[in-house]
Design an enzyme around this catalytic site. Structure first.
Site, PDB file in Angstrom:
ATOM      1  NE  ARG A 275      32.891  38.955  36.683  1.00 20.09           N
ATOM      2  CZ  ARG A 275      32.845  38.317  37.850  1.00 20.09           C
ATOM      3  NH1 ARG A 275      32.603  38.988  38.959  1.00 20.09           N
ATOM      4  NH2 ARG A 275      33.016  37.022  37.910  1.00 20.09           N
TER       5      ARG A 275
ATOM      6  CD  GLU B 289      38.836  39.730  37.927  1.00 22.31           C
ATOM      7  OE1 GLU B 289      38.498  40.256  36.862  1.00 22.31           O
ATOM      8  OE2 GLU B 289      38.385  38.644  38.323  1.00 22.31           O
TER       9      GLU B 289
ATOM     10  CD  GLU C 228      39.983  35.902  30.031  1.00 21.69           C
ATOM     11  OE1 GLU C 228      38.967  35.186  30.019  1.00 21.69           O
ATOM     12  OE2 GLU C 228      40.096  36.903  30.766  1.00 21.69           O
TER      13      GLU C 228
END
Length: 1422
Positions: free
Chosen positions: A973, A1354, A895
């Site tokens: 997160r 995920e 990413e």
């Protein structure tokens, strides 16, 4: 024979040698003039068939896929893999690790034996096979067995249609392993198939679909013993029951065999459907074996007749192959070999190259002369004598295993004790590809201190015949054979001719043990070979040999202990004295290479205890009176027998009446699968070489924190083919870079802040020259302080990045005052390497005008790559085009970190105005690109007597590394998931990003969520233990209810968590299993079982609001074909397949009319990374919008001509001058969260799931078996059940690696010690739960995503924590045996070391740990 192939390299050289950090590198080159000429070696027939000298070299002749290859300049340093890919253009065979540890490069080698007129086929690693070793051999690659243009092979078809290929990078290797097996055994057993895959790894699928597809080849395989999924299937004949759960045999699940169920009417206990389960569960499989083409072994490609003729006509002569730096000599006779060894005593002998290949590749070793004795008959001879079996030194380990099995089957049992132990050890030695080529001699002569076999050879007193030009001598393998580290008593001019393995005698008992992190294909931590001989008919010890590996710089015999036990009775008193003596004799310095010192010392005792019990059993069986053996100790003596895994997959069928042409919701095969299984799928490095193309190799820092004083490139520039060496001064634009904050550099300038920091790059004509030159660059440093490596270092130094995030809700202090109990605890969660099978790759092509640059990149983030490359080049983004066809896995690792390589390659291409390519080697990739963040969590939790948690204060510390990367979003997160699935009224979480001198850590599947939830489940388990309640009861009490809010004030509506929990409880037969586990644990002292249910709640959206957008572009051509482009990239997750399914539904045309070519910045601009599990939602909605625009444009022509075809309507619109191209754009509505005010919507919706897992641990070794897992996952209305179940299983197995197996180990100086599959272990085929059930929750449509689906990439990963907490449950049962109760700390991953050390008992008491601070450890917990 010296240094021929064996378990040595990937298992020893890469581990122990690196552990001791011995610098044995021989740098520089040997002038070719200094190498011997063939006529200087006596009368060795140095001529070709016509008597010509051929300038001192021979032609190498071999066949590839039936075609003859004649190489006139065979280079001894070139591998078969390089030759296939670069010289022959056969790119189906992949490079995954270059050390024989992943199987991506597997090919089949075939040889004809003229003496026996037999053909031998075997799988091998092309990355290790020297090109020069292939003379008169036939190589078969994946391209040679089938193709889409001709006909695919059943081996290729079945893995594809069984959904066993996701990213596809590992697939060709797996295909070839299976193909080689079938060439030798057309009707294999399942055990044969599982053995064939011991050397293959897959990071995507979770392995189950691969095995399920290939079970159809097994004679007793498939569902219900090979009867297929017809009437014989337990899932259709109603023969499913759980009776066996009541007897404690929870591992067996004999009736829960393989099957896939389309669950049309299951009501999850919430309805009035009165039909039986077998009526409700219609059997509609993910694939139908009846659709497979039949397998006819008589139709295989024949061995080339011309090659047979060449072999028969070959004269007995020595072959010579000369390269730039090395000479390969293949002597024809034993006499030639000993003469050459006498003349060149430093020459290395190579058979399988599994040792030398690694040394050359990874340790910068140069061996100017290599002797290859492969075809010398005496070295392959097998003889039976009265004393034992004499094996020729060049016999492969596969041959050894076959000989042992034959001997065991026909000899009386008392003679086979040693043979059985050796055969058992061989079963877990490396992978089959290594065993097929590795020689017995290699394992001995590499003298590895952690050899699997040398302890056996020593304890058995094997005799070795050594030979030189003057004759032979026999030496015994005893405690004097290895005089020092990696040394033997064999003289330089001698070769090892044969090994005599003795038969055991009456009264002798022999066992061998190997303890390793992973059972399959792994280096050992400790090995033991233990032999006892008794006075006839008694228990009096007459002789005792205790051989250990992994306890010293050499394989050792515990002579002091053994001698002290002679004449003693084999009983409890002897056992106690033996353990006390071993604890004193088998000591290790706390700083010993390899670490795990306490564990290794304990293992020496534990393994002796296993041997003690085993011998007692055997003595009793032989009629000798012994002390009574307690029945609860018997499980400690059991030899591990792998179980063939089985599974059930349950999904909801499409609604009745759905058009057959509408593929949404159907289990459709990955659209690239057939290309992947034939090797035709093109990955970045498969793109053919461009004219004038150059290859780049990075120059990286060897210091964690230092100032660069000088860089000397003079030696590097002398290497042939070097075009340029690129540094920061060559960057035309900005040298600053970074995905979120520009706090990194393209090239380091004045200082380096981690080992692996990119300083420069060498560009040369070949990869070999570039890598050689990069190693020759000399950099002088000045060390800087501090060097911060661990989270604890950072806490002590207060080394944190800003901001420190806080998320709070309720009154935490009041909650603690209200609580009946308060406890505090902590847990460390280790990092994780992505281990995508395809490493980072970039190909940059300057376009020659206006600063244009085209890049082919293996990246999840095309736009970010475009942006940062243009910034480095100093040109606008519109001059840079980034293109991605597919990736061989990503998992978040591509990413942001892919840009590190892309910018460097682009700068080099810009400087030289020539195409430049780079594909990182596995060790480079692991070193520089970072991984999942290690986390340390500290918590204080308040709870009631009922188990209800009323207050939580938790702090998270992440090891961020030397730059911020995406770490802030990852920490956010983690905080968003700090309560997992539980309603906590008063909660506070703080997140600290630790700035350390490690390569920057980055995104990884779950993105901080798994770490946040793991800390949560740790305190949840502590609460249960402190109350004496079952953990599942406490979890259920705290589970979210409908309508409750999260700590960040988001309403959970709709909530399916309770439905997932109840269905998992039911499907797993949890209550019966719990009773069975407790029954088992009462019956067994040294093995314990554990059970755990763990939920997950995962928020779906990018937490950075601006990323929640996507675009699509669709062209309809006048022939009716459709070209679809969107912003997402394909990395195996099936995104392109799902997008085509969506377009097919909207346009009402077959998928075959729709094509996705690639993802590129010149078609869909400003794309978000393919990440956050949101790509199907975002890009799917954009595709839907786009296609609906086109459908509306075509509607008038469809109305005018209702009986016309799609092509008719398209042509009519075209002739009416209607645009047949459209853009689609979508952004997720109503998002935006503010940490300061704790308001706004953080996520669009949540995915839920629950898993129940059962494990069995060996309390003496710390090993564990994954017995059973049941997963219930809410994926809404699945777009493609086959892909979604594959994602669930793949994520689960990746999580299993995270929580139980994968361990990144760093030195205190910040050096990564685990840089490849030899030292870093991801789950293998054998790690699948013996029974795995995956059920997609039915009737749970999600109104907030495309076609009521949900994200799936995920969320399932954290469910593997159920394995971790089942292990902790089992450890708790073991600790209870020692009188220990209550909460205890278990860090993640739950490795054998941690499991064993937590199971405290009388053996661990004898091996106390050294006090921290009194020594420098080999590795530190970062």
């Amino acid at each position: 024979m010296e240094s021929s192939a064996s378990d040595g390299v990937l298992r020893k050289t890469r581990s122990h040698d690196r552990q001791t950090q011995r610098d044995e590198a021989q740098t520089g080159g040997t002038a070719l003039s200094a190498l011997p000429c063939r006529d200087g070696t006596g009368d060795m027939n140095g001529t070709d068939d016509k008597g010509n000298m051929m300038d001192g070299v021979d032609e190498l002749v071999f066949f590839v896929n039936g075609k003859k290859v004649v190489e006139k300049n065979a280079d001894p340093e070139m591998t078969l893999l390089t030759y296939l890919r670069r010289k022959l253009g056969l790119t189906g065979t992949k490079l995954g690790c270059a050390e024989g540890g992943c199987g991506a490069c597997t090919v089949m080698l075939s040889r004809y034996q003229p003496r026996t007129q037999q053909l031998h086929h075997y799988a091998m690693n092309a990355c290790l096979a020297p090109l020069c070793s292939l003379h008169l051999a036939a190589v078969t690659t994946v391209e040679g067995i089938g193709s889409l243009a001709s006909k695919i092979h059943p081996v290729q078809e079945r893995i594809a249609k069984a959904h066993g290929s996701q990213c596809g990078f590992c697939t060709p290797g797996i295909v070839m392993s299976m193909y080689a097996l079938l060439r030798n055994n057309p009707a294999p057993k399942m055990a044969d198939i599982e053995e064939a895959f011991q050397g293959n790894l897959c990071r995507c699928t979770g392995y189950r679909p691969i095995l399920e597809g290939y079970k159809t080849f097994a004679k007793e395989g498939g569902c219900c013993g090979g009867r297929g999924r017809e009437k014989g299937c337990c899932l259709t004949n109603g023969n499913m029951d759980d009776e066996n759960l009541t007897n404690g045999n929870t591992a067996d699940d004999e009736n829960l065999t393989n099957g896939n169920m389309a669950d049309e009417t299951l009501t999850n206990g919430k309805g009035d459907d009165e039909r039986t389960p077998e009526q409700r569960d219609k059997n509609a499989p993910l694939f139908n074996p009846a659709d497979f083409m039949p397998f006819d072994p008589t139709q295989e490609v024949i061995f080339p007749p011309e090659l047979i003729s060449l072999i028969k006509g070959e004269k007995c002569r020595t072959l010579w192959f000369r390269g730039e730096r090395a000479l390969w000599i293949q002597p024809a006779t034993l006499k030639d070999l000993v003469l050459l060894k006498s003349q060149y005593p430093d020459a290395k002998l190579v058979v399988g190259n599994t040792e030398i290949g690694i040394e050359v590749k990874f340790k910068n070793m140069l061996y100017p002369i290599i002797l290859a004795p492969t075809f010398i008959l005496e070295l392959h001879k097998v003889q039976y004598t009265e004393e034992g079996i004499v094996m020729g030194a060049s016999c492969s380990l596969t041959v050894l295993g076959r000989v042992l099995r034959e001997a065991i089957s026909r000899l009386p049992p008392h003679q086979t004790e040693i043979l059985r132990a050796l055969a058992e050890q061989l079963q877990w030695f490396a992978g089959l590809q290594i065993r097929n080529v590795a020689a017995i001699a290699g394992n001995i002569m590499t003298a590895s201190p952690i050899s699997d076999l040398n302890p056996i050879f020593m304890a058995a007193g094997c005799k070795l015949t050594l030979m030189d030009k003057d004759g032979s001598r026999v030496v015994q393998m005893d405690d004097k054979f290895f005089p020092g580290y990696r040394k033997t008593v064999v003289r330089p001019e001698e070769i090892l001719l044969s090994v005599e393995i003795p038969f055991s005698k009456k009264g002798q008992y022999f066992s061998a043990y190997k303890q390793s992190p992973r059972r399959e294909d792994d280096i050992s931590i400790v090995t033991a070979a233990l032999s006892v001989t008794f006075v006839t008919g008694t228990t009096v010890v007459e002789d005792l040999q205790l051989g250990y590996g992994g306890m010293a710089p050499t394989t050792v015999l515990a002579k002091k202990t053994a001698s002290g036990l002679l004449g003693r009775q084999w009983g409890e008193e002897l056992l106690q004295d033996a353990c006390s003596s071993l604890a004193e004799e088998m000591t290790l310095h706390p700083s010993a290479p390899g670490g795990m010192v306490t564990y290794r010392r304990t293992l020496t005792l534990s393994l002796f205890y296993k041997f003690y019990l085993t011998v007692l059993q055997k003595l009793a069986k032989d009629g000798v009176h012994v002390e009574e053996l307690r029945s609860d100790c018997l499980s400690a003596t059991e030899i591990y027998q792998p179980q063939t895994p089985s599974g059930v997959q349950v999904f909801q069928a499409v609604p009745e009446g759905q058009d057959e042409g509408d593929v949404v919701g159907r289990p459709m095969m990955h659209l690239s699968a057939l290309k992947q299984v034939t090797g035709e799928a093109v990955y970045c490095d498969d793109i053919p070489l461009y004219e004038n193309e150059l290859y780049l190799c990075l120059v990286t820092s060897t210091k964690a924190h230092a100032r660069i004083l000088s860089i000397d490139t003079s030696e590097a520039e002398k290497i042939p083919g070097v075009a340029s060496i690129v540094f920061a001064k060559d960057v035309p634009g900005s040298n600053m870079t970074g995905p979120a904050v520009f706090d990194e550099t393209v090239f380091a300038e004045e200082t380096v802040t981690c080992v692996g920091h990119i300083i420069g790059a060498v560009v040369a004509d070949t990869q070999t020259h570039a890598q050689r030159a990069a190693k020759a660059v000399k950099i002088t440093y000045q060390d800087l302080q501090p060097v911060i490596v661990t989270i604890q270092d950072a806490i002590a130094a207060q080394s944190f990045y800003e901001p420190i995030r806080t998320l709070q809700n309720g009154d935490v202090e009041a909650g603690f005052q209200q609580a009946d109990h308060i406890l505090e605890g902590e847990i460390h969660i280790g990092g994780q390497e992505h281990f995508y099978l395809e490493t980072h790759t970039t190909l940059a092509i300057p376009r020659g005008e206006d600063g244009e640059m085209e890049l082919f990149v293996s990246t999840q983030a095309t736009t970010k790559t475009q942006s940062l490359v243009s910034m480095a080049l100093g040109v606008p983004a519109n001059r840079v085009v980034v293109r991605v066809k597919r990736m061989g896995g990503g998992f978040g690792g591509k990413e942001s970190r892919s840009v590190m390589l892309s910018t460097v390659v682009a700068v080099a291409a810009n400087k030289l105005k020539r195409p430049v390519r780079c594909m990182l080697d596995r060790d480079e990739d692991m070193l520089i690109t970072g991984g999942r963040h290690p986390f340390y969590g500290k918590y204080k939790v308040g709870f009631m007597n009922s188990g209800k948690v009323v207050a939580l204060d938790v702090s998270y510390y992440s090891n961020t590394g030397n730059s911020r990367d995406l770490s802030l979003s990852i920490m956010e997160r983690a905080l968003f998931h700090m309560e997992n699935s539980y309603s906590i009224p008063n909660i506070r979480g703080r997140g600290y990003m630790c700035q350390t001198n490690l390569p920057s850590n980055t995104a990884f599947r779950g993105f901080g969520g798994p770490q946040g939830m793991m800390v949560c489940e740790s305190w949840m388990t502590d609460v249960a233990m402190s109350l004496g309640k079952s953990a599942d009861e406490v979890r259920r009490v705290n589970l979210y209810a409908q309508g409750e809010k999260t700590p960040f004030n988001q309403l959970l509506e709709p909530l399916t968590l309770d439905r997932c929990w109840d269905e998992c409880l039911s499907r797993s037969s949890y209550q019966q299993r719990r009773a069975a586990v407790e029954h088992y644990n009462r019956q067994n002292r040294w093995t314990k079982r554990g059970l755990a249910m763990v939920p997950t709640k995962f928020g779906i959206s990018f937490t950075a609001v601006f990323l929640n957008q996507a675009g699509a572009l669709v062209h309809i051509y006048t022939d009716g074909s459709v070209l679809l482009t969107h912003g997402g990239t394909e990395m195996g997750q099936g995104l392109h397949t799902k997008m085509i399914q969506i377009a097919s539904r909207v346009l009402s045309i077959p998928c075959s009319k729709i094509h996705i070519s690639e993802t590129s910045t010149n078609t869909v601009p400003n794309t978000s990374p393919t990440a956050a599990s949101a790509s199907s939602d975002l890009n799917g909605a954009a595709v839907q919008i786009c296609c609906e625009v086109l459908r509306k444009r075509l509607e008038p022509y469809k109305t005018k001509n209702p009986k016309g075809s799609w092509e008719d309507w398209v042509k009519a619109a075209y002739f009416d001058r209607v645009s047949l191209s459209a853009n689609g754009f979508y952004k997720t509505p109503d998002l935006g969260y503010d940490f300061d005010t704790n308001s706004g919507r953080a996520f669009h919706y949540f995915s839920y799931g629950v898993a129940c897992s059962e494990v069995e641990i060996d309390c003496l070794t710390g090993s564990h078996k994954n017995l059973n897992t049941t997963i219930v996952m809410d994926v809404g209305n699945s777009l493609n059940p086959a892909i979604d179940i594959g994602q669930v299983e793949g994520a689960f197995m990746q999580g299993l690696g995270l929580f139980t197996l994968e361990e990144l180990r760093y030195s205190p100086q910040g050096h990564l010690l685990t840089r490849g599959p030899g030292m870093y272990k991801i789950p293998a085929f054998g790690d699948i739960p013996s029974h795995l059930t995956v059920s997609l929750l039915r009737d749970a449509p999600n109104a907030k995503a495309i076609y009521a689906s949900k994200a799936v990439g995920e969320p399932p990963l954290f469910l593997a924590a159920s394995i971790f907490y089942a292990i902790k449950d089992a450890i708790s049962a073991a600790r209870a045996e020692s009188g220990l109760s209550g909460p205890f700390r278990l860090d993640s991953p739950a490795t054998p070391e941690r499991i064993r050390n937590a199971c405290q008992d009388r053996f661990t008491e004898l091996c106390p740990s050294a006090q921290p601070g009194t020594f420098t450890p080999w590795a530190v917990q970062v």
